[in-house]
Write an enzyme that holds these catalytic residues in place. Structure first.
Site, PDB file in Angstrom:
ATOM      1  N   HIS A  84      -5.344  -4.046  -0.972  1.00 14.01           N
ATOM      2  CA  HIS A  84      -5.136  -2.727  -0.366  1.00 14.01           C
ATOM      3  C   HIS A  84      -4.687  -1.789  -1.486  1.00 14.01           C
ATOM      4  CE1 HIS A  84      -4.585   0.347   2.450  1.00 14.01           C
ATOM      5  NE2 HIS A  84      -3.850  -0.251   3.376  1.00 14.01           N
ATOM      6  N   GLY A 144       1.933  -4.874   3.157  1.00 11.38           N
ATOM      7  CA  GLY A 144       0.501  -4.797   3.431  1.00 11.38           C
ATOM      8  C   GLY A 144      -0.357  -4.636   2.196  1.00 11.38           C
ATOM      9  N   SER A 145       0.178  -4.956   1.020  1.00  6.34           N
ATOM     10  CA  SER A 145      -0.551  -4.718  -0.233  1.00  6.34           C
ATOM     11  C   SER A 145      -1.788  -5.600  -0.399  1.00  6.34           C
ATOM     12  CB  SER A 145       0.372  -4.920  -1.432  1.00  6.34           C
ATOM     13  OG  SER A 145       0.725  -6.274  -1.578  1.00  6.34           O
ATOM     14  N   MET A 146      -1.872  -6.688   0.380  1.00 15.15           N
ATOM     15  CA  MET A 146      -3.033  -7.571   0.275  1.00 15.15           C
ATOM     16  C   MET A 146      -3.927  -7.506   1.516  1.00 15.15           C
ATOM     17  SD  MET A 146      -3.550  -9.096  -2.565  1.00 15.15           S
ATOM     18  CE  MET A 146      -4.672 -10.378  -2.016  1.00 15.15           C
ATOM     19  N   LYS A 186      -0.771 -11.366  -5.324  1.00 17.48           N
ATOM     20  CA  LYS A 186      -1.848 -10.457  -5.735  1.00 17.48           C
ATOM     21  C   LYS A 186      -3.101 -11.279  -6.020  1.00 17.48           C
ATOM     22  CE  LYS A 186       0.996  -6.902  -5.799  1.00 17.48           C
ATOM     23  NZ  LYS A 186       0.950  -5.909  -4.716  1.00 17.48           N
TER      24      LYS A 186
END
Length: 257
Positions: free
Chosen positions: A199, A70-72, A142
């Site tokens: 995120h 869920g980093s993006m 990213k």
């Protein structure tokens, strides 16, 4: 009724088949088999050619990419399948601020694994190229925040990033996130990129590698492609919306970008 003739016919029917009869039957079966085998071969050839074509298309044009974290978010969610445009930077163009890209983090985000099994890596890479498996541990997605020559600082008095002295309103950030809880002030070397996730509180990105060799900078040559389309789930299929957050940023040295 001629019962003797009837018994004679029954006796002949129960006798073993002669060699000529067996040979005739074998010839018929062989003929059927000969007709079936070319059909199977054609299906196999078409299947192999189709997979090879998909792999070539994925290797050079557009590659499906499964989002593993869920980093993006909220731009990209866990389980999304995006389509990476591998031609975006092939003809002299380079990544720009605001682009979402997939890149190989070997040497910048992760150390090279010299003990990796090449056959297993090849098989996994083929599955990942078709979007059937999670990407390799060295592949990341990213957003480009700084390009070569940029000075990226966090944060100003309003908690915003500044790039070359210009505040950036990052409307794509995950709700509730700030630009960064960890302050930094870096200058991006030429031919490298400064990468951050949308995120920020859940993203391991360039900030986490400031003390590592390379300082978290990703070489432009390691970029695999630009994320241009969302291919899954069906309700969200379409192009990835761009951002105007960096439109007012000046180029290094004062020229307006």
């Amino acid at each position: 009724m001629d019962t003797q003739a009837e018994h004679s016919e029954r006796d002949r029917s129960s006798e073993p088949r002669t060699g000529s009869e067996e040979g005739s039957r074998f010839s018929r079966l062989r003929g059927v088999s000969a007709r079936v085998r070319p059909w199977r071969r054609r299906v196999l050839v078409v299947g192999v050619a189709g997979v090879a074509g998909l792999l070539l298309f994925s290797a050079f044009v557009v590659q499906p990419f499964l989002i593993p974290s869920g980093s993006m978010g909220p731009t990209l969610r866990v389980g999304d399948r995006v389509l990476v445009n591998k031609l975006a930077y092939r003809f002299g163009a380079e990544p720009e601020r605001g682009d979402i890209v997939v890149f190989d983090g070997t040497g910048s985000f992760v150390r090279e694994d010299l003990d990796a099994d090449p056959l297993a890596a090849l098989a996994h890479g083929a599955a990942a190229s078709l979007g059937l498996a999670e990407p390799a541990d060295t592949d990341f997605v990213k957003r480009v925040v700084g390009v070569g020559g940029d000075r990226v600082v966090c944060c100003d008095t309003r908690g915003r990033l500044t790039v070359n002295g210009t505040p950036v309103d990052e409307t794509y950030l995950h709700p509730g996130d700030t630009a960064s809880k960890a302050p930094f002030d870096i200058v991006v070397p030429r031919s490298t990129l400064w990468m951050l996730g949308d995120h920020r509180s859940r993203s391991s990105d360039s900030r986490d590698h400031l003390g590592s060799p390379g300082g978290g900078m990703v070489p432009v040559e390691r970029v695999i492609g630009r994320v241009d389309w969302l291919g899954w789930p069906p309700a969200r299929i379409g192009g990835i919306e761009g951002t105007g957050a960096f439109d007012g940023v000046r180029e290094p040295g004062g020229a307006h970008g």
